[in-house]
Scaffold this active site. Structure first.
Site, short mmCIF file in Angstrom:
data_model
loop_
_atom_site.label_atom_id
_atom_site.label_comp_id
_atom_site.label_asym_id
_atom_site.label_seq_id
_atom_site.Cartn_x
_atom_site.Cartn_y
_atom_site.Cartn_z
N GLU A 1 7.98 39.24 65.74
CA GLU A 1 8.06 38.70 67.11
C GLU A 1 6.70 38.86 67.77
O GLU A 1 6.02 39.85 67.51
CB GLU A 1 9.11 39.48 67.92
CG GLU A 1 10.53 39.20 67.47
CD GLU A 1 11.55 40.02 68.28
OE1 GLU A 1 11.24 40.42 69.41
OE2 GLU A 1 12.64 40.25 67.75
N HIS B 1 15.46 37.51 71.50
CA HIS B 1 15.47 38.94 71.90
C HIS B 1 15.87 39.12 73.37
O HIS B 1 15.12 39.68 74.17
CB HIS B 1 14.10 39.58 71.64
CG HIS B 1 14.20 41.06 71.42
ND1 HIS B 1 13.36 41.76 70.60
CD2 HIS B 1 15.06 41.99 71.94
CE1 HIS B 1 13.68 43.05 70.61
NE2 HIS B 1 14.72 43.22 71.43
N ARG C 1 16.83 45.36 65.44
CA ARG C 1 15.38 45.17 65.35
C ARG C 1 15.12 44.20 64.22
O ARG C 1 15.83 44.22 63.21
CB ARG C 1 14.66 46.50 65.03
CG ARG C 1 14.40 47.36 66.25
CD ARG C 1 13.32 46.78 67.16
NE ARG C 1 13.14 47.56 68.38
CZ ARG C 1 13.72 47.29 69.54
NH1 ARG C 1 14.57 46.28 69.66
NH2 ARG C 1 13.48 48.02 70.62
P1 NAD Z 1 21.83 54.68 69.55
O1 NAD Z 1 20.77 55.69 69.25
O2 NAD Z 1 22.79 54.96 70.64
O3 NAD Z 1 22.68 54.38 68.23
C1 NAD Z 1 22.08 54.19 66.98
C2 NAD Z 1 23.04 54.76 65.96
O4 NAD Z 1 22.57 54.44 64.66
C3 NAD Z 1 23.17 56.29 66.03
O5 NAD Z 1 24.53 56.65 66.23
C4 NAD Z 1 22.66 56.75 64.67
O6 NAD Z 1 23.39 57.86 64.19
C5 NAD Z 1 22.92 55.53 63.82
N1 NAD Z 1 22.14 55.44 62.60
C6 NAD Z 1 20.87 55.86 62.38
N2 NAD Z 1 20.51 55.56 61.11
C7 NAD Z 1 21.58 54.95 60.54
C8 NAD Z 1 21.84 54.42 59.25
N3 NAD Z 1 20.93 54.45 58.29
N4 NAD Z 1 23.06 53.86 59.02
C9 NAD Z 1 23.98 53.81 59.98
N5 NAD Z 1 23.81 54.32 61.22
C10 NAD Z 1 22.61 54.88 61.48
O7 NAD Z 1 21.05 53.32 69.80
P2 NAD Z 1 21.60 52.02 70.55
O8 NAD Z 1 21.28 52.12 71.98
O9 NAD Z 1 23.00 51.78 70.11
O10 NAD Z 1 20.61 50.92 69.93
C11 NAD Z 1 20.76 50.46 68.59
C12 NAD Z 1 19.67 49.48 68.23
O11 NAD Z 1 19.70 48.36 69.13
C13 NAD Z 1 18.25 50.01 68.32
O12 NAD Z 1 17.56 49.54 67.18
C14 NAD Z 1 17.65 49.34 69.50
O13 NAD Z 1 16.27 49.14 69.34
C15 NAD Z 1 18.37 48.00 69.49
N6 NAD Z 1 18.42 47.35 70.80
C16 NAD Z 1 18.28 46.00 70.83
C17 NAD Z 1 18.31 45.33 72.06
C18 NAD Z 1 18.16 43.84 72.13
O14 NAD Z 1 17.68 43.33 73.14
N7 NAD Z 1 18.61 43.09 71.14
C19 NAD Z 1 18.49 46.07 73.24
C20 NAD Z 1 18.64 47.44 73.17
C21 NAD Z 1 18.60 48.08 71.93
#
Ligand code: NAD
Length: 316
Positions: free
Chosen positions: A273, A291, A244
């Site tokens: 964004e 994105h 994000r």
């Molecule tokens: P997820 O919930 O499967 O994984 C997130 C992980 O982060 C979890 O395991 C959680 O324990 C960990 N976490 C939380 N706080 C933390 C911290 N302070 N330090 C370290 N780890 C921490 O989520 P995901 O599906 O893997 O998505 C991750 C990110 O990717 C989200 O922010 C999501 O919005 C973003 N995303 C971006 C796109 C894109 O188009 N670029 C697409 C999908 C998701």
């Protein structure tokens, strides 16, 4: 039963739903006309992406509605708790695009270590007059194989990144306060499999030892990585943010790129964004995309079939 896919749905999803006996409508109904449309057409399931908002007005006024589905992850456009309180099913497809985001991380990584992002900008302008100079500029690339990749946030996307990294011969340094260990299964095209157990480590150890760091955490309300954290990293580190906008502080990142502490960065997400900061957009050491992490045709297909499977099991 009728399903209205108001922001579109992949053909795979339509096919799966129709095979299961649902009628799928792919009209895009304007937000202000949705309540009337749902009631007039006796819609049971409303599928959206990010454009359509599903707020209390729709939930309260449409008694035929039994399910709200979001193709993708974030559900900010849906009043999820309220809908569930009212007895509606609310579903999404959190895992469908993880592998797509992970591939984009590596697209940035491969591109940045060989300066493709800059070379692609300059070859059309100067390739015929300054070829030798450009060749010299981009001639000190590095390889990913044998390097250490720091993955902060070892959830769905972080683990998909680890799969590619392991296949590429990289060492994975993962940090996640909510996950001690994870098994990463690599499946090869010919049916062979390999499993790796990755124990997560302290965040400081990731900062100190990784050659590249990629973040895959939800937005934390403030940057996870700012000047202080960047200063703990190796010189010439490469940073990627496809999580994000602002998970890595943009202004501190620009300073670190300018000072040379960070050698390159890859950004798929931006503060503010869809109008990112012009300074970020004009910084030539950043490989950037608007994105598009989740936006592959395969992910759209997986989203379609995942939604269809869940709808069938919940409504049939
Ligand atoms: P997820 O919930 O499967 O994984 C997130 C992980 O982060 C979890 O395991 C959680 O324990 C960990 N976490 C939380 N706080 C933390 C911290 N302070 N330090 C370290 N780890 C921490 O989520 P995901 O599906 O893997 O998505 C991750 C990110 O990717 C989200 O922010 C999501 O919005 C973003 N995303 C971006 C796109 C894109 O188009 N670029 C697409 C999908 C998701």
């Amino acid at each position: 039963m009728k399903i209205l896919a108001n922001d579109g749905i992949a053909k795979s999803g339509i096919d799966a739903l129709e095979t299961a006996g649902f009628e799928v409508i792919t009209d895009t109904v304007a937000q202000e006309r949705l309540v009337k449309y749902i009631n007039d057409n006796n819609i049971t399931g409303l599928l959206v992406r990010s454009a359509t908002k599903v707020r209390k007005d729709i939930i309260d006024s449409c008694s035929s509605l039994k399910l709200i589905g979001r193709g993708g992850v974030g559900m900010d456009n849906i009043d999820v708790d309220y809908a569930r309180e009212k007895g509606l099913h609310v579903i999404n497809t959190p895992g469908a695009s993880s592998a797509s985001v992970a591939e984009l991380v590596f697209a940035h990584l491969f591109g940045m270590v060989r300066f493709l992002f800059d070379s692609n900008r300059n070859m059309p302008l100067d390739g015929d007059t300054r070829f030798k100079e450009l060749k010299k500029n981009y001639g000190a690339g590095i390889e990913l194989r044998g390097k250490k990749i720091g993955i902060i946030g070892f959830g769905r996307i972080g683990r998909e990144v680890a799969k590619i990294a392991l296949g590429q011969g990289m060492e994975v340094l993962a940090h996640d306060p909510y996950c001690e260990t994870a098994t990463i299964d690599l499946d090869f095209y010919d049916g062979q499999k390999l499993s790796f157990n990755i124990n997560t480590i302290a965040i400081e150890d990731v900062y100190k030892n990784a050659d590249f760091i990629t973040v895959h955490v939800p937005f934390q309300g403030k940057p996870l990585i700012s000047k202080k954290e960047i200063n703990m990293m190796k010189d010439n580190v490469g940073l990627i943010n496809a999580a994000r906008g602002g998970v890595i502080d943009e202004s501190d990142l620009l300073d670190a790129l300018e000072s040379g502490k960070v050698r390159f960065a890859g950004l798929d997400v931006f503060v503010n964004e869809p109008t990112p900061n012009m300074r970020v957009l004009m910084t030539h050491q950043i490989s950037m995309t608007p994105h598009i992490g989740a936006a592959t045709l395969e992910a759209q297909d997986r989203i379609g079939t995942e939604l269809a499977e869940q709808i069938e099991s919940l409504l049939k």
